[in-house]
Design an enzyme around this catalytic site. Structure first.
Site, short mmCIF file in Angstrom:
data_model
loop_
_atom_site.label_atom_id
_atom_site.label_comp_id
_atom_site.label_asym_id
_atom_site.label_seq_id
_atom_site.Cartn_x
_atom_site.Cartn_y
_atom_site.Cartn_z
N ASP A 76 0.73 -1.35 0.00
CA ASP A 76 -0.03 -0.01 0.01
C ASP A 76 0.81 1.47 -0.07
O ASP A 76 2.02 1.25 0.23
CB ASP A 76 -0.97 -0.02 1.22
CG ASP A 76 -0.34 0.02 2.51
OD1 ASP A 76 0.88 -0.78 2.81
OD2 ASP A 76 -0.59 0.69 3.52
N GLU B 225 0.08 -1.17 5.67
CA GLU B 225 0.94 -0.48 6.37
C GLU B 225 1.09 0.81 6.92
O GLU B 225 1.19 1.12 8.13
CB GLU B 225 2.46 -0.64 5.86
CG GLU B 225 3.57 -0.97 6.84
CD GLU B 225 4.08 0.74 6.96
OE1 GLU B 225 5.06 0.98 7.74
OE2 GLU B 225 3.63 1.76 6.10
#
Ligand code: ZN
Length: 421
Positions: free
Chosen positions: A93, A186
């Site tokens: 991400d 994350e």
């Protein structure tokens, strides 16, 4: 100076690592803190499926689990069967802070050390990005000035993919048994929860998710989140005399009683802090949301105790249990685990040295995935990726730094081929 799309195109033709990087950043994979799904956005699932097919085509067993985490199994090379199993971790991400759709990197060739004008008109210079001038002479990948670049952490993903490709294509590349892990969410603090440390069964790992070339993150904050709730007594102002308890006023008093020198804007280095990041208040109730940080776990506990102390002081004054404090642990300083695994840090240092990079061991004023993973049994320092000015349109990536990241990770893999703790 300005970046150029055609120079980027030319570089991608000759540089497979940069080509892979560009391919990855074109996937929109921003995570979303408001989403209730796992992973928080579909884009991560699409990138994950792409990673699975890439790694499968290289001959590795790769799978995407129900949370979107991609794990690639890398069997050891001949003769390295008894070496410690190593995990290489990067996150799929990108940060929610700037648009992540339609990312199309530009290349600034032979950077002159001055200002870079992005296509949107934004200008990056030493004021915005203090490390930038030290990359004078480098080729630097930049954004269009609207989107982020996504080097955090697609630079890490690209480097790990490149190592996997080299392993697949070069039988003489000695390496231990490994797991490559491409995690999700994350940037919104959820990814470590989704990584199954037991199942990985690795002796240690590294996240490839840091900043400037040469940084080796070995220490992080320990972290608590706290919510202070204030119950007021709301009555009409006409009859408020000696009766009303205004939760707005009490919340303000609470914040005034926090040590003024211990806020993010007044601390640096190894100093911890209290940080109020949200306040909702009316006469009848108030809620203060805060995070508390310290490098020292014991001092972090003291800070939580300080909040309890302020609450009880105010409650005594008010005459009833108006103020209450709830808190929960977020993550712990990985340094406290890593000191017990000197061989892990020594291999990382040797890897940087083997790649010709001066090591700069860093204390991160934040957390990494390694903060949680280390405490759950996977000691896990953080390697640099080379990306600068992350989480916004100024994000950029010196090409040389990306290659140094590759060299350091590759050196670590080679060192671990012969290591057993
Ligand atoms: Zn990151």
């Amino acid at each position: 100076m300005k970046g150029s799309l055609s120079d980027m195109e030319d570089l991608c033709r000759s540089d497979p690592l940069v080509r892979t990087f560009r391919e990855l950043v074109r996937f929109p994979t921003q995570s979303d803190d408001n989403s209730k799904t796992i992973p928080s956005t579909d884009g991560q699932l699409r990138l994950g499926a792409h990673l699975v097919s890439l790694c499968s085509s290289l001959g590795f067993k790769a799978e995407q689990d129900d949370k979107g985490v991609v794990t690639v199994i890398v069997p050891p090379s001949a003769g390295c069967e008894s070496a410690d199993r190593l995990a290489l971790i990067a996150h799929q991400d990108t940060a929610p802070d700037a648009p992540g759709d339609g990312v199309e990197p530009r290349l600034v060739k032979n950077y002159d050390g001055g200002a870079i004008e992005l296509d949107s008109g934004l200008v990056t210079d030493a004021k915005i990005c203090p490390n930038l001038p030290s990359h004078k002479g480098d080729d630097i990948v930049v954004t269009d000035g609207v989107t982020l670049l996504g080097a955090d952490d697609k630079a890490g993903v690209a480097v790990i993919l490149e190592i996997l490709r080299e392993i697949a294509e070069d039988p003489s590349f000695r390496h231990p048994e490994m797991r490559a892990v491409f995690s999700v969410d994350e940037e919104i603090g959820r990814s470590a929860d989704y990584i199954d440390v037991q199942k990985l069964g690795c002796a240690f790992g590294v996240t490839v998710d840091g900043g400037e070339a040469g940084d080796l993150d070995t220490t992080t904050f320990s972290a608590e989140a706290a919510t202070v709730t204030v119950k007021g007594r709301s009555v009409h102002t006409s009859s408020a005399y000696k009766t009303m308890v205004n939760a707005c006023e009490i919340a303000a008093r609470f914040m005034q009683l926090l040590p003024p020198d211990e806020k993010p804007e007044n601390t640096q280095g190894k100093e911890g802090f209290f940080h109020v990041h949200n306040l909702e208040a009316s006469v009848s109730q108030a809620k203060i949301s805060m995070i508390i940080r310290d490098f020292d776990g014991e001092k972090l506990k003291d800070r939580v105790a300080q909040l309890d102390l302020i609450a009880s002081l105010l409650n005594r004054e008010i005459g009833y249990e108006s103020v209450s404090v709830g808190h929960h642990h977020q993550y712990s300083n990985m340094g406290e685990v890593l000191v017990k695994h000197p061989e892990v840090l020594s291999r990382c240092r040797r890897a940087y040295e083997a790649a010709g990079i001066a090591v700069r061991e860093c204390a991160v004023r934040g957390g990494t995935d390694g903060s949680n993973l280390s405490w759950r049994g996977l000691p896990c320092p953080n390697f640099f990726t080379g990306s600068l000015c992350m989480h916004g349109p100024y994000e950029c990536l010196p090409v040389k730094s990306l290659h140094l990241c590759h060299d350091a990770v590759r050196a670590l893999v080679e060192i671990c081929a012969d290591s057993r703790s």
